[in-house]
Design an enzyme around this catalytic site. Structure first.
Site, PDB file in Angstrom:
ATOM      1  N   GLU A 176       0.050  -0.927   5.873  1.00 26.84           N
ATOM      2  CA  GLU A 176       1.155  -0.453   6.709  1.00 26.84           C
ATOM      3  C   GLU A 176       1.019   1.043   6.905  1.00 26.84           C
ATOM      4  O   GLU A 176       1.232   1.564   7.995  1.00 26.84           O
ATOM      5  CB  GLU A 176       2.507  -0.765   6.050  1.00 26.84           C
ATOM      6  CG  GLU A 176       3.702  -0.647   7.010  1.00 26.84           C
ATOM      7  CD  GLU A 176       4.238   0.776   7.145  1.00 26.84           C
ATOM      8  OE1 GLU A 176       4.916   1.066   8.137  1.00 26.84           O
ATOM      9  OE2 GLU A 176       3.980   1.623   6.267  1.00 26.84           O
ATOM     10  N   ASP A 205       0.840  -1.206   0.000  1.00 25.00           N
ATOM     11  CA  ASP A 205       0.000   0.000   0.000  1.00 25.00           C
ATOM     12  C   ASP A 205       0.875   1.256   0.000  1.00 25.00           C
ATOM     13  O   ASP A 205       2.072   1.210   0.347  1.00 25.00           O
ATOM     14  CB  ASP A 205      -0.956   0.016   1.201  1.00 25.00           C
ATOM     15  CG  ASP A 205      -0.236   0.004   2.551  1.00 25.00           C
ATOM     16  OD1 ASP A 205       0.814  -0.663   2.653  1.00 25.00           O
ATOM     17  OD2 ASP A 205      -0.708   0.677   3.484  1.00 25.00           O
TER      18      ASP A 205
END
Ligand code: ZN
Length: 387
Positions: free
Chosen positions: A139, A72
């Site tokens: 994250e 991400d």
């Protein structure tokens, strides 16, 4: 792109073109699973809620090197400010531009291409090393349904994790000048003080909560928290916001609020910090409340075979000696360290991460891949041959 680029840069570009803003993976992990499966890795899909988590494992016996990464990225921000569209990978002047190029799709691509050079049709690895790749799409966001959630079940699949190499962009000026061997803890607080709203001309009829908050904030900002430790810089506190329930020149507010965050060393623990700040607050304001978000404890890894391999590999490939340190924000390494793994973070230069025109030098990606390859080879040589 006009001319051919290395497999590392090609793969990094393919990942950047997938707009995987947290918690979206946007097809990054399936692409990576396919590449790793071709090398003999087995894939385990571990989704939690909206979050994609993928573990790929290769080898049945021997110590485990786990590469940890996130697919991400943070949002692009104002796309108009980018010289080229944030999810349209472009190479200019030897740099790959795009959201996630440095944090951290470039390092994922570098690790995969290192595995491909080592494992594709070759003689395989010397020794008896198992290799794992753990990827999450959470994250940059709340980091709740990502590595934190799967860490509990991870060891059932992997067995003991010996070494964890995190691809976060650890470098500062040049590739490999700095590696992370731990991270500070993170604790956020929000103070709310109730007063009594009134006219500024009649302060006797009101109770100004800002006048109680201000000395508390002054003390927080001036406090010397600790001296740090051998591996950690001293604890710091930053005030991140102040507001009230009014926005007028002639009104004493009825409520005041402030937010702050501490990055703390292992010399302190979150409970001790909370108690100190709650006692301070009680001295200044009766009608005060404080809420806490404790998002990370500090962790550090004592020097071991992984740190040795990382230092030697960087020296071998680009001739500089990395500086081990514990600076920077938190990372998902904090969820793997408690499992007993030696955790080291090595990735590209972090100067442009989370910014407009995020970029990474294509040469750095190729060098990083060579460094990762040298790390794997060294750890494999360190691992006993099957008997
Ligand atoms: Zn990152």
């Amino acid at each position: 792109m006009t001319k051919a680029h290395s497999p590392t840069v090609e793969l990094a570009s393919q990942l950047v073109s997938r707009a995987s803003v947290t918690p979206e993976d946007a097809g990054c992990q399936p692409l990576l699973a396919e590449r790793l499966e071709a090398l003999g890795f087995d894939s385990y899909w571990l989704p939690v809620g909206d979050v994609s988590n993928l573990l790929c494992l290769r080898g049945a016996k021997g110590p485990l090197l786990l590469f940890l990464g996130h697919t991400d990225v943070v949002p692009a921000g104002d796309s108009d400010k980018w010289r080229s569209a944030p999810f349209d990978p472009q190479i200019r002047d030897g740099k790959l531009y795009g959201r996630g190029s440095a944090d951290m799709k470039g390092s994922i691509a570098a690790f995969i291409s290192a595995c491909e050079r080592l494992l594709e049709g070759g003689e395989g690895l010397p020794g008896n090393l198992r290799i794992g790749v753990l990827l999450t799409s959470d994250e940059e966001g709340p980091a709740v349904d990502g590595v934190r959630a799967v860490a509990k079940t991870l060891c059932d699949l992997t067995g003991p994790i010996d070494w964890c190499l995190v691809g976060e962009p650890s470098s500062e000026q040049s590739l490999g000048d700095s590696i992370r061997v731990g991270r500070r803890g993170s604790l956020s607080g929000e103070i709310t003080i109730e007063g009594k709203q009134g006219h500024v001309a009649y302060p006797d009829l009101a109770d100004n909560p800002l006048h109680r908050l201000a000395p508390v904030l002054h003390t927080l900002a001036e406090t010397h928290w600790d001296d740090g430790t051998e591996d950690f810089p001293p604890t710091t506190l930053q005030i991140t916001g102040i507001d009230t329930d009014t926005d007028e020149r002639n009104v004493i507010p009825g409520r005041a609020r402030a937010r702050f965050n501490l990055r703390f060393s292992p010399a302190l623990d979150a409970d001790g910090i909370r108690q100190r700040i709650e006692a301070l607050l009680a001295d200044h304001a009766e009608q005060a409340e404080i809420t806490w978000i404790h998002s990370a404890d500090p962790f550090s890894a004592p020097a071991g075979p992984l740190r040795e391999a990382v230092m030697a590999a960087v020296e071998e490939i680009n001739g500089q000696t990395p500086r081990p340190n514990t600076a920077g924000g938190t990372s998902d390494g904090r969820f793997i360290a408690p499992l007993g793994a030696e955790v080291v973070e090595l990735g590209p230069v972090n100067a442009s991460i989370h910014q407009v025109d995020e970029h990474v030098a294509t040469k750095d990606l190729d060098d990083l891949s060579a460094i990762y390859q040298a790390i794997i080879t060294r750890l494999a040589q360190h691992s006993p041959e099957p008997s």
